[in-house]
Design an enzyme around this catalytic site. Structure first.
Site, PDB file in Angstrom:
ATOM      1  NE  ARG A 157       9.345 -11.018   6.280  1.00 47.95           N
ATOM      2  CZ  ARG A 157       8.713 -10.958   5.111  1.00 47.95           C
ATOM      3  NH1 ARG A 157       7.807 -11.868   4.795  1.00 47.95           N
ATOM      4  NH2 ARG A 157       8.953  -9.984   4.261  1.00 47.95           N
ATOM      5  CG  HIS A 170       8.571  -4.730   4.611  1.00 51.44           C
ATOM      6  ND1 HIS A 170       9.839  -5.271   4.557  1.00 51.44           N
ATOM      7  CD2 HIS A 170       7.805  -5.471   3.767  1.00 51.44           C
ATOM      8  CE1 HIS A 170       9.826  -6.304   3.713  1.00 51.44           C
ATOM      9  NE2 HIS A 170       8.613  -6.439   3.223  1.00 51.44           N
ATOM     10  CG  ASP A 207       0.523  -4.505   2.499  1.00 53.79           C
ATOM     11  OD1 ASP A 207       0.461  -5.634   1.967  1.00 53.79           O
ATOM     12  OD2 ASP A 207       1.085  -4.309   3.609  1.00 53.79           O
TER      13      ASP A 207
HETATM   14  N1   CP Z   1       6.715  -8.092  -0.053  1.00 52.51           N
HETATM   15  C1   CP Z   1       7.285  -9.033   0.734  1.00 52.51           C
HETATM   16  O1   CP Z   1       8.005  -8.762   1.695  1.00 52.51           O
HETATM   17  O2   CP Z   1       7.004 -10.308   0.346  1.00 52.51           O
HETATM   18  P1   CP Z   1       7.350 -11.639   1.162  1.00 52.51           P
HETATM   19  O3   CP Z   1       6.482 -11.626   2.395  1.00 52.51           O
HETATM   20  O4   CP Z   1       6.986 -12.770   0.237  1.00 52.51           O
HETATM   21  O5   CP Z   1       8.784 -11.643   1.529  1.00 52.51           O
HETATM   22  N1  NVA Z   2       1.759  -5.826   5.651  1.00 57.91           N
HETATM   23  C1  NVA Z   2       2.100  -7.153   5.194  1.00 57.91           C
HETATM   24  C2  NVA Z   2       3.272  -7.080   4.270  1.00 57.91           C
HETATM   25  C3  NVA Z   2       3.665  -8.393   3.659  1.00 57.91           C
HETATM   26  C4  NVA Z   2       4.896  -8.292   2.808  1.00 57.91           C
HETATM   27  C5  NVA Z   2       2.371  -8.054   6.367  1.00 57.91           C
HETATM   28  O1  NVA Z   2       3.025  -7.625   7.313  1.00 57.91           O
HETATM   29  O2  NVA Z   2       1.922  -9.194   6.324  1.00 57.91           O
END
Ligand code: CP
Ligand code: NVA
Length: 303
Positions: free
Chosen positions: A103, A130, A222
Site C-alpha cells: 500500500r 484500490h 468514499d
Molecule cells: N477499505 C480499506 O482499504 O480499509 P483500510 O484502509 O482500513 O485498509
Molecule cells: N480513498 C480512500 C480509501 C481508503 C480505503 C483513501 O485512499 O484514503
C-alpha cells in the site's frame, strides 16, 4: 496472472474465476473447512499508509491458508525507496518471501516492485487505485443482487482510487458505473476512455448526484479526503457540499437501493450515520468480503 496491480490488466475470465474461488473458499471456511494450500508460504506486507481492513484481512487470509505474513512499515526499512532503491527492495524480498503486497502513495512504487520482483506483487491501494476493494465490492454486489450484468452503481463523491478501480470492474464485469462529483474532482478522463474502450457506455460521469442515483441498484461513496490529502481537507469539505449520501438524496433513488462504502466512513461528511446503519446498508458485508476475496487472490497467485 502474475501480479495483481490493476483490474484493467486482468481478463474477464480471470476476474470471474477469482470471484468463484472467493465464494467457494468463503463457503468452505464458513462451514469449518480449511485449505492449507499456502503452508510454509510467506507474504510481505509493505504499508506506507494506515489500514485496518486491508492489513488484518490479508494477514488472516494468509493464516487461514496455512501461511504467514510479515508487516513492514517504511520506518522499519529506512523509507520505501529511500535507504535503497525500490528495485533492490523488490529483488531482496523476492529471495525471502513468496509474495509482496504493498500500500503506497505513488502508484509507480507498486509498478516498480512488480517490475523487479520475481514473486507476485499485489496492489493494496495506491493514490491511483484500490483493486482488492473493488473486487470485494463486486463479490458483495453479486451476493446481494444476484448478478453483475446491467447493475447500475452510482458512486457519489471523489473520482478517487476507489472510483477508478470500480470503473475497471464495471467495464470488465458488465456493470454500469456513474460517478457524480463536483467540478474539478471528477473521475480521470483517461480512465473513462480506457474503461469505455473495454466496454462501451460502462462508465459515465456527472456533476449531479440526484441524477446519478435515479434508477441505481447501488449507491456507493468514499471519503472526500483520501490518505495523503489531509492538507486539502478544508477546501475539499467545501467543494463536496451537496454530495453527501443522506436520506434526502436517497429519496431520488429506488426504495431498495443498496448502500456501499469501502470504509473508513466519516459520518456527517460523505455519508450520514443513519444511512450507514440503515437496513439497506451492505457496508459490513463489503468489509467481510475483503477477507474472502483476498484469500482467493493469494491462493491463485501464490500456491
Ligand atoms: N477499505 C480499506 O482499504 O480499509 P483500510 O484502509 O482500513 O485498509
Ligand atoms: N480513498 C480512500 C480509501 C481508503 C480505503 C483513501 O485512499 O484514503
Amino acid at each position: 496472472m502474475r501480479h495483481f496491480l490493476c483490474i484493467g490488466d486482468c481478463s474477464t475470465e480471470e476476474l470471474n474465476e477469482l470471484l468463484d474461488l472467493s465464494s467457494s473458499l468463503k463457503k468452505l471456511y464458513k462451514s469449518g473447512g480449511r485449505d492449507v494450500c499456502l503452508a510454509g508460504k510467506v507474504l510481505a506486507m509493505v504499508f506506507e499508509k494506515p489500514s485496518l481492513r486491508t492489513r488484518i484481512s490479508f494477514q488472516v487470509a494468509m493464516t487461514d491458508l496455512g501461511g504467514s505474513a510479515i508487516f513492514i512499515r517504511p520506518e522499519d526499512v529506512g523509507g520505501i525507496g529511500a535507504r535503497e532503491p525500490i528495485k533492490d527492495m523488490a529483488r531482496v524480498l523476492s529471495r525471502y518471501v513468496d509474495g509482496i503486497m504493498a500500500r503506497t502513495f505513488a502508484h509507480n512504487t507498486v509498478v516498480e516492485l512488480a517490475k523487479y520482483a520475481t514473486v507476485p506483487v499485489i496492489n493494496a491501494l495506491t493514490d491511483l487505485s484500490h483493486p482488492c476493494q473493488a473486487m470485494a465490492d463486486v463479490l458483495t454486489i453479486k451476493e446481494h443482487i444476484g448478478r453483475l450484468t446491467g447493475v447500475k452503481v452510482a458512486f457519489i463523491g471523489d473520482g478517487n482510487n476507489v472510483a477508478q478501480s470500480l470503473a475497471f470492474a464495471a467495464a470488465k464485469l458488465g456493470m454500469k458505473l456513474v460517478v457524480a462529483s463536483p467540478k474539478g474532482y471528477e473521475l480521470d478522463w483517461g480512465v473513462i476512455e480506457k474503461t469505455n474502450a473495454i466496454k462501451a457506455d460502462s462508465v459515465s460521469i456527472t456533476n449531479d448526484p440526484v441524477k446519478a442515483v435515479a434508477g441505481a441498484d447501488v449507491v456507493y461513496t468514499d471519503t472526500w479526503v483520501s490518505m495523503g490529502q489531509e492538507a486539502e481537507k478544508k477546501k475539499r469539505i467545501k467543494a463536496f457540499k451537496g454530495f453527501q449520501v443522506n436520506a434526502e438524496l436517497l429519496k431520488s433513488a429506488p426504495a431498495g437501493v443498496k448502500i456501499m462504502h469501502c470504509l473508513p466512513a466519516y459520518r456527517g461528511l460523505e455519508i450520514t450515520d443513519d444511512v450507514v446503519e440503515s437496513p439497506n446498508s451492505i457496508i459490513f458485508d463489503q468489509s467481510e468480503n475483503r477477507l474472502h476475496f483476498q484469500r482467493a487472490l493469494v491462493k491463485k497467485l501464490m500456491s
